[in-house]
Design an enzyme around this catalytic site. Structure first.
Site, short mmCIF file in Angstrom:
data_model
loop_
_atom_site.label_atom_id
_atom_site.label_comp_id
_atom_site.label_asym_id
_atom_site.label_seq_id
_atom_site.Cartn_x
_atom_site.Cartn_y
_atom_site.Cartn_z
N ARG A 183 0.84 -1.19 0.00
CA ARG A 183 0.00 0.00 0.00
C ARG A 183 0.88 1.24 0.00
O ARG A 183 1.82 1.35 0.78
CB ARG A 183 -0.87 -0.01 1.25
CG ARG A 183 -1.79 1.17 1.36
CD ARG A 183 -2.85 0.93 2.41
NE ARG A 183 -2.41 1.28 3.75
CZ ARG A 183 -3.11 1.05 4.86
NH1 ARG A 183 -4.27 0.42 4.81
NH2 ARG A 183 -2.65 1.43 6.02
N SER A 241 -12.74 -3.54 1.20
CA SER A 241 -12.83 -2.93 2.54
C SER A 241 -14.28 -2.70 2.92
O SER A 241 -15.07 -2.19 2.12
CB SER A 241 -12.13 -1.56 2.56
OG SER A 241 -10.75 -1.72 2.43
N LYS A 247 -4.27 5.36 8.21
CA LYS A 247 -5.03 5.86 7.06
C LYS A 247 -5.31 7.34 7.27
O LYS A 247 -5.62 7.79 8.36
CB LYS A 247 -6.33 5.08 6.92
CG LYS A 247 -6.09 3.65 6.43
CD LYS A 247 -7.35 3.00 5.92
CE LYS A 247 -7.54 3.25 4.44
NZ LYS A 247 -8.70 2.48 3.91
#
Ligand code: NI
Lengths: 209, 209
Positions: A38, A107, A137
């Site tokens: 990510r 998600s 995040k």
């Protein structure tokens, strides 16, 4: 059947100590069963270079490799799958492009999204969270807590990977819900040796997932 | 052979007047020969929805449709091609994923990049610019001017599409370099009717490309 039990996510903001190949390899030695790449602040070119290294490390150790968000990047580095958010490309388009043997994760952040995901015939597993507060995040959804996680595991027809702020000191609470796995970012990579970090989580999980 | 002569780019920051389907259709009526979808501030889901509309409009009028940056989005909406920047996924990975019948364009900003692109066997055309100052791109490269454009057209083995700040009043200067086409964003969509805007450019180009 994929072993989602210890799903370890690389994130550029928490990868200061080692190079990414070595960091991932040490996480695998510690017991990671899935690796996700990510990155949010890099160009596609930079992501391609890094993700190629993660692909090498995961292939070398025969561990499934999933790329976050970008299906094109996932295909470019020959990853095993892609993890999509609610605001990413539609699942059916991703499945059509990637074919049947590709892992597609989605998600979810509430029970409604879990229910919707369970109806999707093209999703292989769901992430659920953030269980606990997290700074990883940039725009996190509200935390779900473990009570909602337990509900999510109950109603989901798909494997549920718990994510968000999970670490050595709160993982026991998460495991009570019997998710298919736990996902970690900072608990693996923020400080210290990814091998030691992941191994501690591995020991907590053993026999409980 | 693709007609790159009037390459019109949608950009969310300059699409206030019409809905995107109508804006694109009017640009096509005005004489656009290629349409590119570009968005920098939207989620993949939003881009998918808009680009799907652009795909409909371009298919309806049999005009090649190219998506900027995101190969996954291009494949998801079944576009005809993708336009990549120097910081995007590698060309050869894009070609491998997208297959032989897909248009791949590459941005170039100087003669060195033009030379490198000319060696790439998987690139179908190059963009060159920005020719003139532009506020459309958030971090534009230094302007090239038309002298460098003329050089680029001379040394390139690929069709060169001139881009950056081109409008009705400076297009003649650009056309002297004999590029394969000109690309416009604001000149088509910033104000007024895209049909009228593009038609004026079309008339300037006629017989000169
Ligand atoms: Ni090794």
């Amino acid at each position: 059947m994929i072993d989602f039990s210890l799903y370890v996510i690389t994130d550029e903001r928490y990868l200061n100590v080692f190079n990414i190949y070595e960091a991932v390899e040490r996480a695998i030695f510690g017991g990671a069963t899935v690796i996700q790449y990510r990155a949010k602040r890099k160009t596609a070119k930079e992501m391609f270079e890094e993700a190629s290294l993660v692909r090498e490390a995961t292939k070398h150790h025969d561990i499934p490799f999933i790329v976050n968000d970008r299906l094109d990047l996932a295909l470019a580095v020959e990853a095993d799958g892609v993890h999509l958010g609610q605001e990413d490309l539609p699942i059916d388009a991703a499945r059509r492009i990637a074919g049947n043997h590709f892992i597609i994760g989605l998600s979810t952040h509430n029970l409604n999204e879990v229910e919707e995901a369970s109806k999707e015939k093209f999703v292989d597993y769901i992430g659920f969270g953030p269980i606990f507060p997290t700074t990883t995040k940039e725009n996190p959804a509200p935390t779900t807590g473990t009570k909602l996680l337990c509900e999510a595991v109950k109603i989901s027809s798909l494997p549920v990977v718990a994510i968000g702020g999970i670490n050595e000191s709160n993982v026991d609470e998460v495991l009570k819900c019997k998710p298919a796995g736990i996902a970690v970012v900072r608990a693996a990579f923020e400080s210290g040796d990814p091998y030691e970090n992941v191994k501690k989580l591995r020991e907590k999980i053993e026999g409980k997932i």
